[in-house]
Write a protein that holds these residues in place. Structure first.
Motif, PDB file in Angstrom:
ATOM      1  N   SER A  78       0.835  -1.193   0.000  1.00 24.15           N
ATOM      2  CA  SER A  78       0.000   0.000   0.000  1.00 24.15           C
ATOM      3  C   SER A  78       0.866   1.238   0.000  1.00 24.15           C
ATOM      4  O   SER A  78       1.991   1.241   0.479  1.00 24.15           O
ATOM      5  N   LYS A  80       0.262   3.728   1.755  1.00 21.00           N
ATOM      6  CA  LYS A  80       0.240   4.255   3.109  1.00 21.00           C
ATOM      7  C   LYS A  80       0.376   3.094   4.093  1.00 21.00           C
ATOM      8  O   LYS A  80      -0.583   2.660   4.716  1.00 21.00           O
ATOM      9  N   PRO A  81       1.609   2.576   4.251  1.00 18.92           N
ATOM     10  CA  PRO A  81       1.792   1.409   5.103  1.00 18.92           C
ATOM     11  C   PRO A  81       1.836   1.795   6.574  1.00 18.92           C
ATOM     12  O   PRO A  81       2.071   2.947   6.930  1.00 18.92           O
ATOM     13  N   ASN A  82       1.619   0.816   7.438  1.00 23.78           N
ATOM     14  CA  ASN A  82       1.895   0.991   8.854  1.00 23.78           C
ATOM     15  C   ASN A  82       3.314   0.523   9.117  1.00 23.78           C
ATOM     16  O   ASN A  82       3.814  -0.384   8.447  1.00 23.78           O
ATOM     17  N   ARG A  84       5.905  -0.698  12.279  1.00 28.26           N
ATOM     18  CA  ARG A  84       6.030  -1.122  13.671  1.00 28.26           C
ATOM     19  C   ARG A  84       7.403  -0.713  14.189  1.00 28.26           C
ATOM     20  O   ARG A  84       8.423  -1.091  13.606  1.00 28.26           O
ATOM     21  N   GLU A 102       1.600   9.585  12.037  1.00 31.84           N
ATOM     22  CA  GLU A 102       0.546   8.793  11.409  1.00 31.84           C
ATOM     23  C   GLU A 102       1.146   7.580  10.702  1.00 31.84           C
ATOM     24  O   GLU A 102       2.090   7.697   9.927  1.00 31.84           O
ATOM     25  N   GLY A 103       0.592   6.416  10.985  1.00 33.98           N
ATOM     26  CA  GLY A 103       1.079   5.191  10.367  1.00 33.98           C
ATOM     27  C   GLY A 103       2.062   4.416  11.214  1.00 33.98           C
ATOM     28  O   GLY A 103       2.443   3.308  10.852  1.00 33.98           O
ATOM     29  N   VAL A 104       2.496   4.979  12.367  1.00 31.70           N
ATOM     30  CA  VAL A 104       3.458   4.310  13.240  1.00 31.70           C
ATOM     31  C   VAL A 104       2.728   3.576  14.351  1.00 31.70           C
ATOM     32  O   VAL A 104       1.810   4.115  14.977  1.00 31.70           O
ATOM     33  N   ARG A 148       9.510   9.528   9.152  1.00 38.12           N
ATOM     34  CA  ARG A 148       8.498   9.881   8.144  1.00 38.12           C
ATOM     35  C   ARG A 148       9.008   9.567   6.740  1.00 38.12           C
ATOM     36  O   ARG A 148       8.257   9.097   5.891  1.00 38.12           O
ATOM     37  N   LEU A 151       8.688   5.848   6.165  1.00 32.36           N
ATOM     38  CA  LEU A 151       7.311   5.490   5.854  1.00 32.36           C
ATOM     39  C   LEU A 151       6.999   5.740   4.380  1.00 32.36           C
ATOM     40  O   LEU A 151       6.316   4.952   3.725  1.00 32.36           O
ATOM     41  N   ARG A 152       7.513   6.838   3.875  1.00 32.38           N
ATOM     42  CA  ARG A 152       7.249   7.227   2.483  1.00 32.38           C
ATOM     43  C   ARG A 152       7.988   6.321   1.511  1.00 32.38           C
ATOM     44  O   ARG A 152       7.480   6.006   0.429  1.00 32.38           O
TER      45      ARG A 152
END
Length: 315
Positions: A78, A80-82, A84, A102-104, A148, A151-152
């Motif tokens: 995705s 926009k992943p999560n 961990r 967001e997403g963490v 961040r 995440l991107r």
């Protein structure tokens, strides 16, 4: 041995070109990936030269028959992943800032990243404890910004084409394909493909910036033929920032329209328009993102490299 058993049990995709066979090189690549995720080790595929080395690419190790081999299912990630993250004490203040991203997801089990301390420095580490990057002058905003960025970038690093019809391989050049490199040490890559393909080789450095390693000039836009090797000997140098880099190789049977616009591009920020274009080219986002899981005209491979300053290597 444990990683090999996990591979044989189907926890990792091995038959990446979907031809019903596991070549020795496919088996090795899957095993190396799993070991590197979990331990500070890099298995070697030996020999590296001569006729027996060629057999690593040509010979089948297992062939599908009867009920078939266990197959791991992988899907395109995705946009926009999560993520961990485990934060090691005593970093409670930093932990409070990280958990607002967001997403963490803050967790102690099976983290994607580990935030820890080494003396006065804060270190972002991978699950195998190889340092992703190090902050010697601790600044909360810098750490949060780097997470961040991760995440991107993670969907680009994780992108696979589950139905790809050919394999592409990337290895460090030389007789000893180590994955830990000292400051100022030069290194290069060897690339192979099972079909004629146009190549895009990118590097995600420890700071979270993306650099195009190949094609670096327009003379490198020509496709690579099967059975040939494209050798980039001594093209790279280990310099600051030190940490773990992901080298990601994409191969396309048809030349992408936007490929020329990425020739020699460096310092592509994850929040830039050029990074958006890169995601569209490989299929992370845009119209192609819905087809990434079914496209058969592209292949990918990845390699992790960890660099250290000379002082750390002496210790």
């Amino acid at each position: 041995t444990d990683s090999l058993l996990r591979v044989l049990a189907g926890q990792v995709q091995v038959d990446t070109n979907n031809d019903g066979e596991w070549s020795q090189m496919e088996l090795y690549t899957a095993l190396r990936s799993l070991v590197q995720q979990r331990f500070k080790q890099t298995p070697q595929a030996l020999p590296t030269q001569g006729g027996n080395a060629d057999n690593l690419h040509a010979r089948a190790f297992f062939v599908r028959s009867g009920g078939g081999l266990a197959l791991a299912t992988k899907t395109s990630p995705s946009s926009k992943p999560n993520m961990r993250i485990r934060v090691v004490e005593p970093l409670s203040l930093l932990k409070a800032h990280i958990q607002k991203i967001e997403g963490v997801i803050i967790t102690n089990k099976n983290p994607d990243l580990i935030v820890t301390k080494d003396g006065n420095a804060v270190v972002l580490a991978l699950p195998n404890m190889h340092p992703l990057c190090r902050f010697t002058s601790f600044d909360t905003d810098q750490v949060v910004d780097r997470i961040r960025r991760h995440l991107r970038i993670q969907p680009l690093i994780n992108l696979v084409y589950p139905r790809q019809q050919f394999n592409v391989e990337i290895e460090l050049s030389g007789s000893y394909q180590k994955s830990i490199i000292a400051e100022d040490e030069t290194f290069g890559f060897e690339i192979r493909t099972e079909r004629p393909a146009y190549l895009l080789l990118i590097d995600v450095d420890p700071s979270g910036a993306v650099h195009v390693l190949h094609p670096f000039d327009k003379s490198e836009l020509q496709p690579l033929a099967p059975g040939e090797k494209r050798v980039l000997t001594g093209k790279c140098l280990a310099i600051w920032p030190f940490g773990t880099e992901t080298v990601k190789l994409f191969a396309f049977t048809h030349k992408p329209n936007a490929l020329e616009s990425f020739v020699g591009k460096e310092d592509i920020h994850p929040n830039s328009l050029l990074f958006d274009d890169l995601e569209r080219l490989v299929g992370v986002r845009g119209m192609k993102s819905t087809r990434a899981s079914i496209r058969t005209d592209a292949a990918q491979a990845a390699l992790n490299i960890t660099s250290y300053p000379k002082a750390n290597m002496r210790r």
